[in-house]
Design a protein around this motif. Structure first.
Motif, PDB file in Angstrom:
ATOM      1  N   PRO A 138       4.928  -4.185 -10.844  1.00  0.00           N
ATOM      2  CA  PRO A 138       4.631  -5.456 -11.507  1.00  0.00           C
ATOM      3  C   PRO A 138       5.223  -5.507 -12.914  1.00  0.00           C
ATOM      4  CG  PRO A 138       2.692  -4.043 -11.562  1.00  0.00           C
ATOM      5  CD  PRO A 138       3.754  -3.307 -10.785  1.00  0.00           C
ATOM      6  N   VAL A 139       5.543  -6.728 -13.327  1.00  0.00           N
ATOM      7  CA  VAL A 139       6.246  -6.943 -14.588  1.00  0.00           C
ATOM      8  C   VAL A 139       5.422  -7.830 -15.511  1.00  0.00           C
ATOM      9  CG1 VAL A 139       8.280  -8.059 -15.584  1.00  0.00           C
ATOM     10  CG2 VAL A 139       8.519  -6.690 -13.534  1.00  0.00           C
ATOM     11  N   LEU A 140       5.467  -7.483 -16.797  1.00  0.00           N
ATOM     12  CA  LEU A 140       4.978  -8.397 -17.823  1.00  0.00           C
ATOM     13  C   LEU A 140       6.029  -8.447 -18.909  1.00  0.00           C
ATOM     14  CD1 LEU A 140       3.812  -7.088 -20.694  1.00  0.00           C
ATOM     15  CD2 LEU A 140       1.849  -6.573 -19.321  1.00  0.00           C
ATOM     16  N   THR A 141       6.036  -9.544 -19.642  1.00  0.00           N
ATOM     17  CA  THR A 141       6.966  -9.680 -20.753  1.00  0.00           C
ATOM     18  C   THR A 141       6.184 -10.025 -22.021  1.00  0.00           C
ATOM     19  OG1 THR A 141       7.375 -12.045 -20.393  1.00  0.00           O
ATOM     20  CG2 THR A 141       8.847 -10.500 -19.266  1.00  0.00           C
ATOM     21  N   VAL A 142       6.714  -9.590 -23.151  1.00  0.00           N
ATOM     22  CA  VAL A 142       6.182  -9.972 -24.451  1.00  0.00           C
ATOM     23  C   VAL A 142       7.359 -10.562 -25.208  1.00  0.00           C
ATOM     24  CG1 VAL A 142       5.038  -9.221 -26.564  1.00  0.00           C
ATOM     25  CG2 VAL A 142       4.500  -8.076 -24.395  1.00  0.00           C
ATOM     26  N   ASN A 143       7.295 -11.875 -25.446  1.00  0.00           N
ATOM     27  CA  ASN A 143       8.401 -12.595 -26.087  1.00  0.00           C
ATOM     28  C   ASN A 143       9.732 -12.284 -25.406  1.00  0.00           C
ATOM     29  OD1 ASN A 143       6.489 -13.577 -27.813  1.00  0.00           O
ATOM     30  ND2 ASN A 143       7.218 -12.502 -29.618  1.00  0.00           N
ATOM     31  N   GLY A 144       9.701 -12.184 -24.092  1.00  0.00           N
ATOM     32  CA  GLY A 144      10.919 -11.951 -23.324  1.00  0.00           C
ATOM     33  C   GLY A 144      11.274 -10.493 -23.108  1.00  0.00           C
ATOM     34  N   GLU A 145      10.648  -9.567 -23.831  1.00  0.00           N
ATOM     35  CA  GLU A 145      10.904  -8.141 -23.618  1.00  0.00           C
ATOM     36  C   GLU A 145      10.184  -7.717 -22.341  1.00  0.00           C
ATOM     37  OE1 GLU A 145      10.254  -3.770 -25.721  1.00  0.00           O
ATOM     38  OE2 GLU A 145       9.965  -5.584 -26.922  1.00  0.00           O
ATOM     39  N   VAL A 146      10.944  -7.172 -21.388  1.00  0.00           N
ATOM     40  CA  VAL A 146      10.412  -6.864 -20.067  1.00  0.00           C
ATOM     41  C   VAL A 146       9.801  -5.466 -20.023  1.00  0.00           C
ATOM     42  CG1 VAL A 146      11.000  -6.570 -17.614  1.00  0.00           C
ATOM     43  CG2 VAL A 146      12.110  -8.372 -18.963  1.00  0.00           C
ATOM     44  N   TYR A 147       8.595  -5.403 -19.455  1.00  0.00           N
ATOM     45  CA  TYR A 147       7.920  -4.142 -19.176  1.00  0.00           C
ATOM     46  C   TYR A 147       7.751  -4.064 -17.666  1.00  0.00           C
ATOM     47  CZ  TYR A 147       6.858  -3.831 -24.125  1.00  0.00           C
ATOM     48  OH  TYR A 147       6.963  -3.753 -25.485  1.00  0.00           O
ATOM     49  N   GLY A 148       8.348  -3.048 -17.056  1.00  0.00           N
ATOM     50  CA  GLY A 148       8.300  -2.926 -15.608  1.00  0.00           C
ATOM     51  C   GLY A 148       7.398  -1.807 -15.138  1.00  0.00           C
ATOM     52  N   LYS A 149       6.988  -1.926 -13.864  1.00  0.00           N
ATOM     53  CA  LYS A 149       6.105  -0.956 -13.212  1.00  0.00           C
ATOM     54  C   LYS A 149       4.857  -0.711 -14.055  1.00  0.00           C
ATOM     55  CE  LYS A 149       9.839   0.914 -10.586  1.00  0.00           C
ATOM     56  NZ  LYS A 149      10.293   1.919  -9.706  1.00  0.00           N
ATOM     57  N   VAL A 150       4.314  -1.799 -14.582  1.00  0.00           N
ATOM     58  CA  VAL A 150       3.170  -1.740 -15.474  1.00  0.00           C
ATOM     59  C   VAL A 150       1.903  -1.414 -14.683  1.00  0.00           C
ATOM     60  CG1 VAL A 150       1.744  -3.050 -17.103  1.00  0.00           C
ATOM     61  CG2 VAL A 150       4.212  -3.393 -17.063  1.00  0.00           C
ATOM     62  N   THR A 151       1.117  -0.501 -15.219  1.00  0.00           N
ATOM     63  CA  THR A 151      -0.178  -0.176 -14.632  1.00  0.00           C
ATOM     64  C   THR A 151      -1.271  -0.736 -15.537  1.00  0.00           C
ATOM     65  OG1 THR A 151      -0.417   1.920 -15.816  1.00  0.00           O
ATOM     66  CG2 THR A 151       0.741   1.992 -13.683  1.00  0.00           C
ATOM     67  N   VAL A 152      -2.445  -0.872 -14.980  1.00  0.00           N
ATOM     68  CA  VAL A 152      -3.598  -1.337 -15.760  1.00  0.00           C
ATOM     69  C   VAL A 152      -3.813  -0.421 -16.964  1.00  0.00           C
ATOM     70  CG1 VAL A 152      -6.102  -1.648 -15.684  1.00  0.00           C
ATOM     71  CG2 VAL A 152      -4.689  -2.495 -13.805  1.00  0.00           C
ATOM     72  N   ALA A 153      -3.632   0.865 -16.764  1.00  0.00           N
ATOM     73  CA  ALA A 153      -3.838   1.846 -17.833  1.00  0.00           C
ATOM     74  C   ALA A 153      -2.854   1.663 -18.992  1.00  0.00           C
ATOM     75  CB  ALA A 153      -3.729   3.264 -17.274  1.00  0.00           C
ATOM     76  N   GLN A 154      -1.710   1.032 -18.754  1.00  0.00           N
ATOM     77  CA  GLN A 154      -0.696   0.854 -19.803  1.00  0.00           C
ATOM     78  C   GLN A 154      -0.891  -0.417 -20.637  1.00  0.00           C
ATOM     79  OE1 GLN A 154       2.627   0.945 -17.045  1.00  0.00           O
ATOM     80  NE2 GLN A 154       3.344   2.887 -17.944  1.00  0.00           N
ATOM     81  N   VAL A 155      -1.670  -1.340 -20.146  1.00  0.00           N
ATOM     82  CA  VAL A 155      -1.772  -2.658 -20.786  1.00  0.00           C
ATOM     83  C   VAL A 155      -2.215  -2.550 -22.249  1.00  0.00           C
ATOM     84  CG1 VAL A 155      -3.018  -4.866 -20.766  1.00  0.00           C
ATOM     85  CG2 VAL A 155      -2.115  -3.912 -18.635  1.00  0.00           C
ATOM     86  N   GLU A 156      -3.278  -1.822 -22.505  1.00  0.00           N
ATOM     87  CA  GLU A 156      -3.794  -1.720 -23.878  1.00  0.00           C
ATOM     88  C   GLU A 156      -2.752  -1.121 -24.818  1.00  0.00           C
ATOM     89  OE1 GLU A 156      -8.036  -0.841 -26.036  1.00  0.00           O
ATOM     90  OE2 GLU A 156      -7.771  -0.337 -23.908  1.00  0.00           O
ATOM     91  N   GLY A 157      -2.023  -0.126 -24.359  1.00  0.00           N
ATOM     92  CA  GLY A 157      -0.977   0.487 -25.173  1.00  0.00           C
ATOM     93  C   GLY A 157       0.150  -0.490 -25.504  1.00  0.00           C
ATOM     94  N   ILE A 158       0.523  -1.296 -24.525  1.00  0.00           N
ATOM     95  CA  ILE A 158       1.570  -2.290 -24.767  1.00  0.00           C
ATOM     96  C   ILE A 158       1.101  -3.291 -25.826  1.00  0.00           C
ATOM     97  CG2 ILE A 158       2.843  -4.219 -23.738  1.00  0.00           C
ATOM     98  CD1 ILE A 158       2.837  -2.563 -21.083  1.00  0.00           C
ATOM     99  N   ILE A 159      -0.113  -3.765 -25.703  1.00  0.00           N
ATOM    100  CA  ILE A 159      -0.651  -4.735 -26.671  1.00  0.00           C
ATOM    101  C   ILE A 159      -0.774  -4.086 -28.056  1.00  0.00           C
ATOM    102  CG2 ILE A 159      -2.662  -6.141 -27.293  1.00  0.00           C
ATOM    103  CD1 ILE A 159      -0.793  -7.243 -25.014  1.00  0.00           C
ATOM    104  N   ASN A 160      -1.249  -2.858 -28.112  1.00  0.00           N
ATOM    105  CA  ASN A 160      -1.406  -2.174 -29.405  1.00  0.00           C
ATOM    106  C   ASN A 160      -0.079  -2.026 -30.141  1.00  0.00           C
ATOM    107  OD1 ASN A 160      -4.159  -1.968 -29.233  1.00  0.00           O
ATOM    108  ND2 ASN A 160      -4.133   0.089 -28.355  1.00  0.00           N
ATOM    109  N   LYS A 161       1.020  -1.922 -29.409  1.00  0.00           N
ATOM    110  CA  LYS A 161       2.359  -1.831 -30.009  1.00  0.00           C
ATOM    111  C   LYS A 161       2.625  -3.066 -30.884  1.00  0.00           C
ATOM    112  CE  LYS A 161       7.188  -1.974 -28.588  1.00  0.00           C
ATOM    113  NZ  LYS A 161       8.114  -1.983 -27.446  1.00  0.00           N
ATOM    114  N   TYR A 162       2.110  -4.216 -30.465  1.00  0.00           N
ATOM    115  CA  TYR A 162       2.344  -5.467 -31.181  1.00  0.00           C
ATOM    116  C   TYR A 162       1.263  -5.775 -32.208  1.00  0.00           C
ATOM    117  CZ  TYR A 162       5.978  -6.058 -27.747  1.00  0.00           C
ATOM    118  OH  TYR A 162       7.091  -5.859 -26.975  1.00  0.00           O
ATOM    119  N   LYS A 163       0.159  -5.093 -32.139  1.00  0.00           N
ATOM    120  CA  LYS A 163      -0.916  -5.313 -33.115  1.00  0.00           C
ATOM    121  C   LYS A 163      -0.594  -4.670 -34.451  1.00  0.00           C
ATOM    122  CE  LYS A 163      -4.954  -6.070 -30.200  1.00  0.00           C
ATOM    123  NZ  LYS A 163      -6.253  -5.569 -29.784  1.00  0.00           N
ATOM    124  N   LYS A 164       0.292  -3.696 -34.454  1.00  0.00           N
ATOM    125  CA  LYS A 164       0.623  -2.960 -35.686  1.00  0.00           C
ATOM    126  C   LYS A 164       1.446  -3.778 -36.641  1.00  0.00           C
ATOM    127  CE  LYS A 164       0.275   1.451 -33.429  1.00  0.00           C
ATOM    128  NZ  LYS A 164       0.846   2.665 -33.026  1.00  0.00           N
TER     129      LYS A 164
END
Length: 164
Positions: A138-164
Motif C-alpha cells: 500500500p502507498v501513501l503520499t505526503v505532498n506528493g512524496e511517495v511512501y511504498g509498502k507502508v505498514t501500520v507500524a510505520q505510519v507514526e514514524g512517517i508523520i513524525n518526520k513532518y512534525k519536526k
C-alpha cells in the motif's frame, strides 16, 4: 464538532485582485464557471464559500450552480489542505494489501478524518484512488512524496518526520 472548517478563511489583497480580474475576464462568457473555479483554486488552494459566493455574484449565476460544479468534480476542494497533505491510496491493489488499516492508523495518529485538517493547519488527510504505484502497495503520499509498502507500524514514524 467537525475539524474541517476550524481554520478561518484568510485572503490577501493580491488574491482578491487576482480573482476579481479572472471574474472580469469571464463575466460575459457562457459556461465560465468551470474555468473561473479552476483559476480560483489555483489562487487560494481551495474553494471556500466566500470565494464560491463571489464567483456566483461576479458571473451573475446562482451560488447553487457554482457549488454544484465545485462539488461534482473531484479536482476541486472546498476545504483547505494542511501544510502537509497526506493521501492514502485506496485503489484495489493498495486496499487488498492493507491501505484501509493504514488510513485508520493515520486518522488515529492525527486525530482527524478524511477531508479534515488539524487545528494547527499542519496536516490534512485525503483518500485517493490508484496513483499508479501498485507494485509498491500500500502507498501513501505526503505532498506528493511517495511512501511504498507502508505498514501500520510505520505510519507514526512517517508523520513524525513532518512534525519536526
Amino acid at each position: 464538532m467537525s475539524k474541517i472548517c476550524q481554520i478561518p478563511f484568510k485572503e490577501t489583497e493580491e488574491q482578491r485582485k487576482q480573482l476579481d480580474k479572472v471574474i472580469a475576464q469571464h463575466k460575459h462568457t457562457k459556461g465560465a464557471v468551470m474555468p473561473v473555479l479552476q483559476k480560483a483554486q489555483d489562487i487560494y488552494g481551495y474553494l471556500p464559500i466566500e470565494v464560491v459566493t463571489r464567483i456566483a455574484n461576479g458571473l451573475d449565476v446562482s451560488v447553487e450552480e457554482v457549488y454544484g460544479v465545485a462539488t461534482f468534480y473531484s479536482q476541486f476542494s472546498l476545504y483547505p489542505k494542511g501544510e502537509y497533505n497526506v493521501a492514502v491510496c485506496l485503489g484495489t491493489a493498495c486496499y487488498v494489501k492493507g491501505s484501509g488499516d493504514v488510513m485508520a492508523k493515520l486518522k488515529q495518529v492525527l486525530g482527524i478524518n478524511e477531508g479534515e485538517i488539524t487545528p494547527d493547519g499542519k496536516f490534512s488527510i485525503e483518500a485517493t484512488r490508484c496513483i499508479g504505484c501498485c507494485g509498491l502497495a500500500p502507498v501513501l503520499t505526503v505532498n506528493g512524496e511517495v511512501y511504498g509498502k507502508v505498514t501500520v507500524a510505520q505510519v507514526e514514524g512517517i508523520i513524525n518526520k513532518y512534525k519536526k
